[in-house]
Design a protein around this motif. Structure first.
Motif, PDB file in Angstrom:
ATOM      1  N   GLU A 185       0.858  -1.178   0.000  1.00  0.00           N
ATOM      2  CA  GLU A 185       0.000   0.000   0.000  1.00  0.00           C
ATOM      3  C   GLU A 185       0.896   1.230   0.000  1.00  0.00           C
ATOM      4  N   PRO A 186       0.420   2.333  -0.560  1.00  0.00           N
ATOM      5  CA  PRO A 186       1.274   3.527  -0.651  1.00  0.00           C
ATOM      6  C   PRO A 186       1.549   4.129   0.724  1.00  0.00           C
ATOM      7  N   ILE A 187       2.661   4.840   0.828  1.00  0.00           N
ATOM      8  CA  ILE A 187       2.999   5.561   2.050  1.00  0.00           C
ATOM      9  C   ILE A 187       2.489   6.991   1.907  1.00  0.00           C
ATOM     10  N   ASP A 188       1.685   7.413   2.849  1.00  0.00           N
ATOM     11  CA  ASP A 188       1.096   8.752   2.799  1.00  0.00           C
ATOM     12  C   ASP A 188       2.185   9.819   2.741  1.00  0.00           C
ATOM     13  N   GLY A 189       2.020  10.743   1.818  1.00  0.00           N
ATOM     14  CA  GLY A 189       2.934  11.873   1.718  1.00  0.00           C
ATOM     15  C   GLY A 189       4.210  11.590   0.955  1.00  0.00           C
ATOM     16  N   LEU A 190       4.378  10.339   0.476  1.00  0.00           N
ATOM     17  CA  LEU A 190       5.585   9.985  -0.272  1.00  0.00           C
ATOM     18  C   LEU A 190       5.184   9.286  -1.570  1.00  0.00           C
ATOM     19  N   PRO A 191       4.820  10.041  -2.598  1.00  0.00           N
ATOM     20  CA  PRO A 191       4.419   9.427  -3.870  1.00  0.00           C
ATOM     21  C   PRO A 191       5.518   8.517  -4.422  1.00  0.00           C
ATOM     22  N   GLY A 192       5.118   7.349  -4.881  1.00  0.00           N
ATOM     23  CA  GLY A 192       6.069   6.402  -5.437  1.00  0.00           C
ATOM     24  C   GLY A 192       6.666   5.451  -4.417  1.00  0.00           C
ATOM     25  N   TRP A 193       6.379   5.661  -3.142  1.00  0.00           N
ATOM     26  CA  TRP A 193       6.860   4.778  -2.089  1.00  0.00           C
ATOM     27  C   TRP A 193       5.729   3.867  -1.645  1.00  0.00           C
ATOM     28  N   ARG A 194       6.087   2.669  -1.190  1.00  0.00           N
ATOM     29  CA  ARG A 194       5.074   1.703  -0.754  1.00  0.00           C
ATOM     30  C   ARG A 194       5.568   0.991   0.503  1.00  0.00           C
ATOM     31  N   LYS A 195       4.638   0.293   1.163  1.00  0.00           N
ATOM     32  CA  LYS A 195       5.009  -0.435   2.379  1.00  0.00           C
ATOM     33  C   LYS A 195       4.258  -1.753   2.454  1.00  0.00           C
ATOM     34  N   THR A 196       4.884  -2.693   3.139  1.00  0.00           N
ATOM     35  CA  THR A 196       4.241  -3.955   3.467  1.00  0.00           C
ATOM     36  C   THR A 196       4.675  -4.321   4.868  1.00  0.00           C
ATOM     37  N   VAL A 197       3.777  -4.878   5.656  1.00  0.00           N
ATOM     38  CA  VAL A 197       4.065  -5.145   7.060  1.00  0.00           C
ATOM     39  C   VAL A 197       3.828  -6.608   7.355  1.00  0.00           C
TER      40      VAL A 197
ATOM     41  N   ARG B 292      16.503   8.992  13.134  1.00  0.00           N
ATOM     42  CA  ARG B 292      15.170   9.158  13.729  1.00  0.00           C
ATOM     43  C   ARG B 292      14.261   9.947  12.801  1.00  0.00           C
ATOM     44  N   ALA B 293      14.811  10.972  12.165  1.00  0.00           N
ATOM     45  CA  ALA B 293      14.004  11.779  11.249  1.00  0.00           C
ATOM     46  C   ALA B 293      13.535  10.952  10.064  1.00  0.00           C
ATOM     47  N   ALA B 294      14.411  10.097   9.534  1.00  0.00           N
ATOM     48  CA  ALA B 294      14.013   9.224   8.427  1.00  0.00           C
ATOM     49  C   ALA B 294      12.923   8.258   8.867  1.00  0.00           C
ATOM     50  N   ALA B 295      13.073   7.693  10.063  1.00  0.00           N
ATOM     51  CA  ALA B 295      12.055   6.772  10.579  1.00  0.00           C
ATOM     52  C   ALA B 295      10.722   7.477  10.779  1.00  0.00           C
ATOM     53  N   GLN B 296      10.767   8.699  11.300  1.00  0.00           N
ATOM     54  CA  GLN B 296       9.543   9.477  11.494  1.00  0.00           C
ATOM     55  C   GLN B 296       8.868   9.759  10.157  1.00  0.00           C
ATOM     56  N   THR B 297       9.635  10.090   9.145  1.00  0.00           N
ATOM     57  CA  THR B 297       9.092  10.404   7.828  1.00  0.00           C
ATOM     58  C   THR B 297       8.389   9.191   7.223  1.00  0.00           C
ATOM     59  N   LEU B 298       8.966   8.013   7.414  1.00  0.00           N
ATOM     60  CA  LEU B 298       8.417   6.788   6.827  1.00  0.00           C
ATOM     61  C   LEU B 298       7.309   6.168   7.669  1.00  0.00           C
ATOM     62  N   GLY B 299       7.167   6.596   8.913  1.00  0.00           N
ATOM     63  CA  GLY B 299       6.164   6.002   9.793  1.00  0.00           C
ATOM     64  C   GLY B 299       6.625   4.715  10.439  1.00  0.00           C
ATOM     65  N   ILE B 300       7.918   4.574  10.657  1.00  0.00           N
ATOM     66  CA  ILE B 300       8.452   3.376  11.306  1.00  0.00           C
ATOM     67  C   ILE B 300       8.195   3.473  12.809  1.00  0.00           C
TER      68      ILE B 300
END
Length: 254
Positions: free
Chosen positions: A39-51, A210-218
């Motif tokens: 599913e897409p990552i909010d606020g990051l067009p072209g990025w996706r995630k799977t959990v 930490r900033a990268a993790a916050q941006t990605l929603g980790i």
């Protein structure tokens, strides 16, 4: 009084065998390959995630805000990054022709240790050779923060893989003596490491991760960013290799 029936050795072996089969079947089920959905990552067009399952996260909720709360100055008020800043932060060790990978881990996360070993093996494999940038994300308490500082300080001496392996194979104790002994075993200068741990360079490195993790929603560890795909939690070897192959030609820059 009647005697209790005796259990034969054959029955005992059969019982132990049944337990082993059940245990082996359970392990196979837990580590089974699972179909990946994205599913897409909010606020990051072209990025996706799977959990997947298998995440070590702080108690009190699984939101990113909760994950960073309550662990002192090192984990408060993380900022978010633009896509360009995100790529530069994630993939500092990227190389052309190799799948860019950012690996977020915590030394007190049990899932992280096994995934770290699997990634390290692939990094030395000529067939796949992902370009891995390691990120410390200490979410599990003050001892995690100390271990993360020590690992980044070891990287300043060019000995991160050796220190990482030594720390992963030990029962970490957040004492000066234990950190110095671990550094010495990994070929790291203990005195310099102990000084660098409290320096601005280490603090800035941890803040960028930490900033990268916050941006990605980790919100927990382990977490991988393979190309433009985020995976939080455990991942099977098959799924990992599929993502590495799919993202092999993804540029590190945004």
């Amino acid at each position: 009084m009647s005697e209790k029936p005796k259990t034969s050795r054959r029955d005992l072996f059969l019982g132990l065998g049944a337990i082993a089969l059940v245990g082996g079947g359970w392990q196979a089920w837990v580590h089974r390959p699972r179909k990946m959905t994205f599913e897409p990552i909010d606020g990051l067009p072209g990025w996706r995630k799977t959990v997947f399952e298998g995440v070590s996260a702080p108690r009190g909720g699984l939101s990113t805000t909760a994950a960073f709360a309550g662990l002192g100055n090192e984990t408060t008020n993380p900022t978010t990054l633009s896509p360009e800043q995100l790529c530069r932060t994630l993939f500092q060790d990227a190389e052309d022709g190799r799948a860019p990978v950012a690996a977020f881990s915590d030394f007190f996360c049990p899932y992280c240790r096994t995934l770290t070993e699997r990634l390290a093996a692939r990094a030395s494999d000529a067939a796949s050779q992902p370009a891995i940038t390691w990120h410390e994300l200490p979410l599990l308490g003050p001892s995690s923060v100390i271990a993360a500082r020590a690992a980044v300080a070891a990287d300043l001496q060019g000995r991160y893989p050796e220190f990482q392996a030594a720390l992963n194979s030990s029962q970490f104790r957040p004492t000066t003596r234990h950190i110095a002994d671990t550094a010495d075993a990994a070929g790291v200068r203990p005195g310099k490491l102990l000084i660098d741990m409290d320096g601005q360079i280490v603090a800035s490195r941890l803040a960028r991760s930490r900033a990268a993790a916050q941006t990605l929603g980790i919100y927990g560890t382990p977490a991988l960013v393979i190309g433009r795909t985020l995976v939080i939690g455990e991942i099977s070897d098959r799924n990992l290799d599929e993502l590495l192959a799919a993202e092999a030609n993804t540029p590190a820059s945004c």
